[in-house]
Design a protein around this motif. Sequence first.
Motif, PDB file in Angstrom:
ATOM      1  N   MET A  49       0.840  -1.195   0.000  1.00 46.82           N
ATOM      2  CA  MET A  49       0.000   0.000   0.000  1.00 46.82           C
ATOM      3  C   MET A  49       0.881   1.253   0.000  1.00 46.82           C
ATOM      4  SD  MET A  49      -3.178   0.925   2.543  1.00 46.82           S
ATOM      5  CE  MET A  49      -4.016  -0.587   2.048  1.00 46.82           C
ATOM      6  N   ASN A  50       0.455   2.266  -0.728  1.00 46.81           N
ATOM      7  CA  ASN A  50       1.230   3.504  -0.823  1.00 46.81           C
ATOM      8  C   ASN A  50       0.799   4.480   0.263  1.00 46.81           C
ATOM      9  OD1 ASN A  50       2.682   2.685  -3.144  1.00 46.81           O
ATOM     10  ND2 ASN A  50       0.925   3.217  -4.443  1.00 46.81           N
ATOM     11  N   TYR A  51       1.597   4.561   1.326  1.00 49.17           N
ATOM     12  CA  TYR A  51       1.299   5.484   2.413  1.00 49.17           C
ATOM     13  C   TYR A  51       1.839   6.873   2.084  1.00 49.17           C
ATOM     14  CZ  TYR A  51       0.324   1.172   4.922  1.00 49.17           C
ATOM     15  OH  TYR A  51      -0.186  -0.043   5.299  1.00 49.17           O
ATOM     16  N   ALA A  52       1.197   7.893   2.661  1.00 48.31           N
ATOM     17  CA  ALA A  52       1.574   9.275   2.362  1.00 48.31           C
ATOM     18  C   ALA A  52       2.786   9.734   3.158  1.00 48.31           C
ATOM     19  CB  ALA A  52       0.397  10.215   2.634  1.00 48.31           C
ATOM     20  N   SER A  53       3.282   8.902   4.043  1.00 46.87           N
ATOM     21  CA  SER A  53       4.463   9.234   4.833  1.00 46.87           C
ATOM     22  C   SER A  53       5.546   8.184   4.613  1.00 46.87           C
ATOM     23  CB  SER A  53       4.122   9.303   6.323  1.00 46.87           C
ATOM     24  OG  SER A  53       5.300   9.366   7.105  1.00 46.87           O
ATOM     25  N   PRO A  54       6.777   8.602   4.323  1.00 44.97           N
ATOM     26  CA  PRO A  54       7.856   7.624   4.125  1.00 44.97           C
ATOM     27  C   PRO A  54       8.257   6.915   5.410  1.00 44.97           C
ATOM     28  CG  PRO A  54       8.734   9.857   4.087  1.00 44.97           C
ATOM     29  CD  PRO A  54       7.244   9.986   4.109  1.00 44.97           C
ATOM     30  N   THR A  55       7.857   7.451   6.551  1.00 44.94           N
ATOM     31  CA  THR A  55       8.224   6.845   7.831  1.00 44.94           C
ATOM     32  C   THR A  55       7.033   6.150   8.502  1.00 44.94           C
ATOM     33  OG1 THR A  55       7.808   8.943   8.982  1.00 44.94           O
ATOM     34  CG2 THR A  55      10.063   8.530   8.214  1.00 44.94           C
ATOM     35  N   TYR A  56       5.956   5.957   7.757  1.00 45.79           N
ATOM     36  CA  TYR A  56       4.740   5.363   8.326  1.00 45.79           C
ATOM     37  C   TYR A  56       5.010   3.951   8.838  1.00 45.79           C
ATOM     38  CZ  TYR A  56      -0.162   3.965   8.755  1.00 45.79           C
ATOM     39  OH  TYR A  56      -1.381   3.524   9.226  1.00 45.79           O
ATOM     40  N   VAL A  57       4.549   3.673  10.045  1.00 43.64           N
ATOM     41  CA  VAL A  57       4.664   2.342  10.628  1.00 43.64           C
ATOM     42  C   VAL A  57       3.298   1.678  10.514  1.00 43.64           C
ATOM     43  CG1 VAL A  57       5.148   1.001  12.706  1.00 43.64           C
ATOM     44  CG2 VAL A  57       6.494   3.056  12.198  1.00 43.64           C
ATOM     45  N   GLU A  58       3.203   0.659   9.689  1.00 46.52           N
ATOM     46  CA  GLU A  58       1.917   0.017   9.412  1.00 46.52           C
ATOM     47  C   GLU A  58       1.346  -0.627  10.669  1.00 46.52           C
ATOM     48  OE1 GLU A  58       0.009  -3.212   6.238  1.00 46.52           O
ATOM     49  OE2 GLU A  58       2.174  -2.896   6.372  1.00 46.52           O
ATOM     50  N   GLU A  59       0.046  -0.403  10.895  1.00 49.15           N
ATOM     51  CA  GLU A  59      -0.630  -0.974  12.050  1.00 49.15           C
ATOM     52  C   GLU A  59      -0.883  -2.466  11.831  1.00 49.15           C
ATOM     53  OE1 GLU A  59      -1.154  -1.452  15.140  1.00 49.15           O
ATOM     54  OE2 GLU A  59      -1.970   0.565  15.432  1.00 49.15           O
ATOM     55  N   THR A  60      -1.002  -3.207  12.912  1.00 46.52           N
ATOM     56  CA  THR A  60      -1.358  -4.614  12.824  1.00 46.52           C
ATOM     57  C   THR A  60      -2.821  -4.749  12.411  1.00 46.52           C
ATOM     58  OG1 THR A  60      -2.042  -4.717  15.127  1.00 46.52           O
ATOM     59  CG2 THR A  60       0.279  -5.192  14.646  1.00 46.52           C
ATOM     60  N   ARG A  61      -3.194  -5.928  11.969  1.00 47.13           N
ATOM     61  CA  ARG A  61      -4.591  -6.173  11.597  1.00 47.13           C
ATOM     62  C   ARG A  61      -5.501  -6.013  12.807  1.00 47.13           C
ATOM     63  NH1 ARG A  61      -5.673 -11.303   7.913  1.00 47.13           N
ATOM     64  NH2 ARG A  61      -4.172 -10.058   6.704  1.00 47.13           N
ATOM     65  N   ILE A  62      -5.050  -6.488  13.962  1.00 52.69           N
ATOM     66  CA  ILE A  62      -5.840  -6.347  15.186  1.00 52.69           C
ATOM     67  C   ILE A  62      -6.004  -4.863  15.529  1.00 52.69           C
ATOM     68  CG2 ILE A  62      -5.794  -6.698  17.690  1.00 52.69           C
ATOM     69  CD1 ILE A  62      -4.550  -9.415  17.186  1.00 52.69           C
ATOM     70  N   GLY A  63      -4.911  -4.116  15.435  1.00 54.38           N
ATOM     71  CA  GLY A  63      -4.972  -2.693  15.743  1.00 54.38           C
ATOM     72  C   GLY A  63      -5.907  -1.949  14.817  1.00 54.38           C
ATOM     73  N   PHE A  64      -5.860  -2.275  13.519  1.00 56.93           N
ATOM     74  CA  PHE A  64      -6.714  -1.602  12.546  1.00 56.93           C
ATOM     75  C   PHE A  64      -8.183  -1.835  12.857  1.00 56.93           C
ATOM     76  CE2 PHE A  64      -8.789  -0.848   8.504  1.00 56.93           C
ATOM     77  CZ  PHE A  64      -8.139   0.282   8.046  1.00 56.93           C
TER      78      PHE A  64
END
Length: 238
Positions: A1-16
Amino acid sequence: MNYASPTYVEETRIGFHFLRSYTWQHHVLRVAINDLKHLIGEPEPQGGTLLDAGCGQGKSFRLLRDAFQPTRVLGLDADPHSLALAQSEADREGIPVELHSADCAQIPLPDSSIDIVFCHQTFHHLVEQERALAEFWRVLKPGGLLLFAESTKAYIDTWVIRWFFRHPMDVQKSAEEYLEMLRWQGFEFDARNVSFPYLWWSRSKDFGLLERWGLKAAPPPGQREETLVNVAARKPWV
């Protein structure tokens, strides 16, 4: 997925999925917004332009509308999936919202264009925290409010949170470190504009179960490591 921040830390599925839950909206967001509104004091802000920085899936939109009656609502998030759900939430609630896919460290809005920045449980996800705070300062009008609600390192660094969620651990801060960061940027607030909620879901070890069962007393403020800090801070008029 293309996030708008280069430093974005992807959330876990549970967290989402947790961030779209009833518990999140009513036991976390609603409680924080009510507390922040109290911390502002009189007169309560009404109308104007409100930016939800790190709006996630938009579960705050109705609560913010009811609390502050903004004439214009903007949401910003780096995750396009969250923004799609935020648009659906806004449509369902009948709230016109302008959504921006962007990094809090580089907000695509003009200087002095925002009356209230609402930043709830966002900073512990951000790597470039100082840059984000400088951006909040830039887009706020003189006299504008930053409503800042954050979990501290004492909570984010617990085994439960580290097991189920994902965060950049090297930027986590204590409550006092967050307050000092706000002061360094130039935001003004005093003790009446700050609270340290001690809510069951933020207890660092047992979610407050031992206290609820009467097996130990809750430590008073000043004798515990704070897990939450809420601040209603203002950008000076001059």
